[in-house]
Design an enzyme around this catalytic site. Structure first.
Site, short mmCIF file in Angstrom:
data_model
loop_
_atom_site.label_atom_id
_atom_site.label_comp_id
_atom_site.label_asym_id
_atom_site.label_seq_id
_atom_site.Cartn_x
_atom_site.Cartn_y
_atom_site.Cartn_z
CE LYS A 184 -3.67 -0.03 2.85
NZ LYS A 184 -4.49 0.17 4.05
NE ARG A 186 -2.65 6.63 4.18
CZ ARG A 186 -3.94 6.48 3.90
NH1 ARG A 186 -4.58 7.40 3.22
NH2 ARG A 186 -4.58 5.41 4.29
CG ASP A 210 -8.37 -6.74 6.34
OD1 ASP A 210 -7.54 -7.06 7.20
OD2 ASP A 210 -8.52 -5.57 5.94
C1 R5P Z 1 -6.78 -2.13 9.10
O1 R5P Z 1 -5.63 -2.35 9.44
C2 R5P Z 1 -7.82 -3.22 9.11
O2 R5P Z 1 -7.24 -4.48 9.08
C3 R5P Z 1 -8.77 -3.07 7.94
O3 R5P Z 1 -8.04 -3.24 6.73
C4 R5P Z 1 -9.44 -1.74 7.92
O4 R5P Z 1 -9.92 -1.42 9.21
C5 R5P Z 1 -10.58 -1.75 6.95
O5 R5P Z 1 -11.21 -0.51 6.99
P1 R5P Z 1 -12.08 0.01 5.79
O6 R5P Z 1 -13.07 -1.05 5.44
O7 R5P Z 1 -12.73 1.25 6.33
O8 R5P Z 1 -11.16 0.33 4.64
#
Ligand code: R5P
Length: 282
Positions: A184, A186, A210
């Protein structure tokens, strides 16, 4: 008896069946000023297992009330099952002046219980914030169950390197496929660029894994990237399908084949139960 919070009724029922415990009666009300009233009219035995995902601030208060009501109803031992621990992602003060919210809620929850069981927390370090025995169980492996058995050269990917262990867990449970994670970058406060770290996805079925889908931004971006790179089908899986705001629409617009989560947060995508994993810890 199993005492179910309003947010975890299906999981509590599964857990009751899994452990051969009865479900306690519970009642939920709200005063005219908005304050909650969660009650446990009676309890058989002297042991209560309160099951409640703290998906909202109200759910936090409800959990504290159920713990207290269980004691009032005669429980000498209270185990708290926290399928999804809200505020768990604010596990440190990322900027000066911020609270460590995970520690604050863990301390509050600890006051009403003898031990805590939670499921796949964002970081296992949050367990240290509880003042009572706390342990985490793993339900991610079950996410392989609803996947089609005919995936083509499947690749299991996590949106960042930290979550690759979850992708490996699902790949192991599926018993076929490779794993990878996204890099990723930013670009600005609201824009991220992501691409698979290692493997080519062209013509393959991809499974994203995830711990949580919150706004769906991370997963929908990952789905779009995989689509652009020629992945055949893209499945999205997560332990905690919070799916806030328009997350479902974002994922659909990105072209996801299907979304699967567990019942730690009860949503229409909750295809598998975390109950067997929790039952093993009780
Ligand atoms: C972050 O480190 C978590 O593992 C998730 O990737 C994150 O919280 C997902 O958030 P969202 O659905 O708002 O992108």
């Amino acid at each position: 008896m199993i005492v179910s919070g309003s947010t975890s009724q299906a999981l509590a029922a599964e857990l009751a069946a899994e452990t051969d415990h009865d479900l306690a009666p519970v009642a939920f009300d709200r005063f005219p000023d908005g304050e909650l009233m969660a009650q446990v009219p009676y309890l058989e035995g002297n042991e209560a297992v309160v099951v409640a995902s703290t998906v909202s601030s109200d759910a936090h208060v409800e959990l504290l009330q159920l713990q207290d009501a269980a004691r009032e109803a005669g429980a000498e031992t209270v185990t708290t099952v926290l399928p999804y621990m809200g505020y768990g992602r604010q596990d440190e003060a990322f900027e000066p002046g911020q609270p460590v919210s995970a520690r604050a809620v863990a301390r509050a929850i600890s006051t009403g219980t003898d031990r805590v069981v939670t499921v796949d927390p964002h970081e296992t370090a949050v367990l240290d914030y509880f003042d009572v025995e706390a342990r985490a169980v793993e339900a991610a492996g079950r996410l392989a169950n609803p996947l089609p058995s005919d995936l083509t050269e499947p690749v299991f990917l996590s949106p960042d390197e930290g979550a690759v262990v979850l992708a490996e867990t699902v790949a192991d449970a599926y018993d076929r496929g490779t794993t990878d994670y996204f890099e990723k970058t930013r670009l600005s406060g609201s824009e991220v660029e992501i691409e698979p770290h290692d493997v080519a996805v062209d013509g393959r079925d991809a499974v994203l894994v995830d711990d949580i889908i919150a706004t769906g931004s991370t997963m929908s971006e990952a789905v779009s990237v995989l689509d652009d790179q020629g992945a055949a089908r893209v499945f999205v899986t997560c332990v905690h399908p919070l799916l806030a705001n328009n997350a479902v629409t974002k994922l659909a617009r990105a072209g996801v084949e299907a979304v699967y989560g567990t019942d730690t947060i009860e949503r229409s995508v909750s295809a598998v139960s975390a109950a067997p994993a929790v039952a093993d810890a009780l």
